[in-house]
Design an enzyme around this catalytic site. Structure first.
Site, PDB file in Angstrom:
ATOM      1  N   ARG A 187     -60.578  32.235 -55.092  1.00 21.91           N
ATOM      2  CA  ARG A 187     -60.387  31.122 -54.158  1.00 21.91           C
ATOM      3  C   ARG A 187     -61.210  31.350 -52.890  1.00 21.91           C
ATOM      4  NH1 ARG A 187     -56.685  27.340 -55.128  1.00 21.91           N
ATOM      5  NH2 ARG A 187     -55.218  28.243 -56.573  1.00 21.91           N
ATOM      6  N   MET A 201     -58.061  18.082 -54.920  1.00 22.37           N
ATOM      7  CA  MET A 201     -56.920  18.757 -55.542  1.00 22.37           C
ATOM      8  C   MET A 201     -57.132  20.267 -55.645  1.00 22.37           C
ATOM      9  SD  MET A 201     -55.164  16.072 -55.767  1.00 22.37           S
ATOM     10  CE  MET A 201     -53.744  16.319 -56.808  1.00 22.37           C
ATOM     11  N   ILE A 251     -55.952  24.030 -53.668  1.00 24.62           N
ATOM     12  CA  ILE A 251     -55.221  24.749 -52.622  1.00 24.62           C
ATOM     13  C   ILE A 251     -56.248  25.527 -51.813  1.00 24.62           C
ATOM     14  CG2 ILE A 251     -53.582  26.621 -52.207  1.00 24.62           C
ATOM     15  CD1 ILE A 251     -52.069  25.629 -54.699  1.00 24.62           C
ATOM     16  N   ASN A 286     -55.798  15.049 -44.369  1.00 25.40           N
ATOM     17  CA  ASN A 286     -55.463  14.917 -45.793  1.00 25.40           C
ATOM     18  C   ASN A 286     -54.546  13.707 -45.953  1.00 25.40           C
ATOM     19  OD1 ASN A 286     -55.158  15.685 -48.582  1.00 25.40           O
ATOM     20  ND2 ASN A 286     -53.135  16.500 -48.081  1.00 25.40           N
ATOM     21  N   HIS A 307     -51.441  12.499 -48.538  1.00 26.87           N
ATOM     22  CA  HIS A 307     -50.552  13.008 -49.580  1.00 26.87           C
ATOM     23  C   HIS A 307     -49.607  11.879 -50.001  1.00 26.87           C
ATOM     24  CE1 HIS A 307     -48.336  15.956 -51.879  1.00 26.87           C
ATOM     25  NE2 HIS A 307     -47.217  15.436 -51.383  1.00 26.87           N
TER      26      HIS A 307
HETATM   27  C1  GAR Z   1     -54.153   9.685 -54.004  1.00 25.65           C
HETATM   28  O1  GAR Z   1     -52.965   9.058 -54.399  1.00 25.65           O
HETATM   29  C2  GAR Z   1     -53.854  10.800 -53.003  1.00 25.65           C
HETATM   30  O2  GAR Z   1     -52.779  10.508 -52.156  1.00 25.65           O
HETATM   31  C3  GAR Z   1     -53.508  11.936 -53.926  1.00 25.65           C
HETATM   32  O3  GAR Z   1     -54.403  11.832 -54.994  1.00 25.65           O
HETATM   33  C4  GAR Z   1     -54.774  10.468 -55.159  1.00 25.65           C
HETATM   34  C5  GAR Z   1     -56.276  10.405 -55.129  1.00 25.65           C
HETATM   35  O4  GAR Z   1     -56.736   9.118 -55.458  1.00 25.65           O
HETATM   36  N1  GAR Z   1     -53.630  13.188 -53.257  1.00 25.65           N
HETATM   37  C6  GAR Z   1     -52.890  14.249 -53.529  1.00 25.65           C
HETATM   38  O5  GAR Z   1     -52.039  14.263 -54.382  1.00 25.65           O
HETATM   39  C7  GAR Z   1     -53.205  15.468 -52.674  1.00 25.65           C
HETATM   40  N2  GAR Z   1     -52.134  16.405 -52.739  1.00 25.65           N
HETATM   41  P1  GAR Z   1     -58.210   8.694 -55.148  1.00 25.65           P
HETATM   42  O6  GAR Z   1     -59.104   9.767 -55.751  1.00 25.65           O
HETATM   43  O7  GAR Z   1     -58.383   7.382 -55.852  1.00 25.65           O
HETATM   44  O8  GAR Z   1     -58.368   8.597 -53.658  1.00 25.65           O
END
Ligand code: GAR
Length: 209
Positions: free
Chosen positions: A62, A87, A89, A104, A106
Site C-alpha cells: 500500500r 475505492m 484504503i 471524498n 461516501h
Molecule cells: C458513489 O456512490 C460513491 O459515493 C461511492 O462509489 C460510487 C461511485 O460512483 N463511493 C464509495 O463507496 C467510497 N467509499 P461513480 O464512480 O459513478 O462516481
C-alpha cells in the site's frame, strides 16, 4: 485558477458531475484511476482532460502504491484532490500529505455505515433515511470533517439498488456544490469541524421516490 485532480476507480459519474458543473475559477487538471479499465477515464479523455493510471496491482505494498500515486498527483500541482468513487484504503502518510485539500464522497450519512455495502446495511437496520456525505479525508477511513450531507427517505420496498440510484442523484448535486465552495474559499475547518454558512438542505432537492 485552482487545479483539481479527481481520482476514480470505475464509472466516474460523480467526476462527470463535477466536470459538467464548470466550477468558476477551477480547472480539472487530471483524472486518475487505480484501474486501467475505469469507464470514467475514457469519458474524461474524450473531453480533453489529462488522464493517468496508477494500477495498484503493480505494487507490492500500500505504501509503494500511495507514494507513486502522490508523485503522479503532485505532477499536476493540485489545490484540491477529489476522491470520486476511489475505492482504495489510503495510508496515513498519503492522507496527511493532502490534509485540508482532499475531499471524498461516501454513500451513507456518516458517521453511520463507513465502509462497503452502506445501503444494504441501512435497510438491514431498518433505517428510515439514508444518504451521502462529502467530507475532508483524514487517516481514519470514511471519517473527517463533514462538508455536506444529502438525505433520502427509505421505503418498505426499497432495495440496495433503488436506494443507491436515489442517493446517486443527490451525490451529483452535493459534490459539485461542495467543490465549488472549497474553490471559493468557503470551507474552514475549526476544531475538526467545517464551519460554514447554513446551506439549503439537500433533501429538499431530492426527487420524490
Ligand atoms: C458513489 O456512490 C460513491 O459515493 C461511492 O462509489 C460510487 C461511485 O460512483 N463511493 C464509495 O463507496 C467510497 N467509499 P461513480 O464512480 O459513478 O462516481
Amino acid at each position: 485558477m485552482k487545479n483539481i485532480v479527481i481520482l476514480i476507480s470505475g464509472r466516474g459519474s460523480n467526476m462527470q458531475a463535477i466536470v459538467e458543473a464548470n466550477i468558476p475559477a477551477a480547472r480539472i487538471a487530471a483524472v486518475l484511476s487505480n484501474r486501467p479499465d475505469a469507464a470514467g477515464l475514457a469519458w474524461a479523455a474524450e473531453r480533453g482532460i489529462a488522464t493517468a493510471v496508477v494500477d495498484h496491482k503493480q505494487f507490492a505494498s500500500r505504501e509503494a502504491f500511495d507514494a507513486q500515486l502522490a508523485q503522479v498527483i503532485d505532477g499536476y500541482q493540485p489545490d484540491l484532490v477529489v476522491l470520486a468513487g476511489f475505492m482504495r484504503i489510503l495510508t496515513a502518510d498519503f492522507t496527511r500529505r493532502y490534509e485540508g485539500r482532499m475531499l471524498n464522497i461516501h454513500p451513507s450519512l456518516l458517521p453511520a455505515f463507513p465502509g462497503l455495502h452502506t445501503h444494504a446495511r441501512a435497510l438491514e437496520m431498518g433505517c428510515k433515511v439514508a444518504g451521502c456525505t462529502v467530507h475532508f479525508v483524514t487517516a481514519e477511513l470514511d471519517h473527517g470533517p463533514i462538508v455536506a450531507q444529502g438525505v433520502v427517505t427509505l421505503q418498505d420496498d426499497d432495495t440496495p439498488d433503488s436506494v443507491a440510484a436515489r442517493v446517486l442523484q443527490l451525490e451529483h448535486q452535493l459534490y459539485p456544490a461542495a467543490v465549488r465552495r472549497f474553490v471559493a474559499g468557503e470551507l474552514q475547518i475549526v476544531d475538526g469541524k467545517v464551519a460554514s454558512p447554513a446551506q439549503p438542505a439537500a433533501s429538499l432537492l431530492a426527487p420524490a421516490p
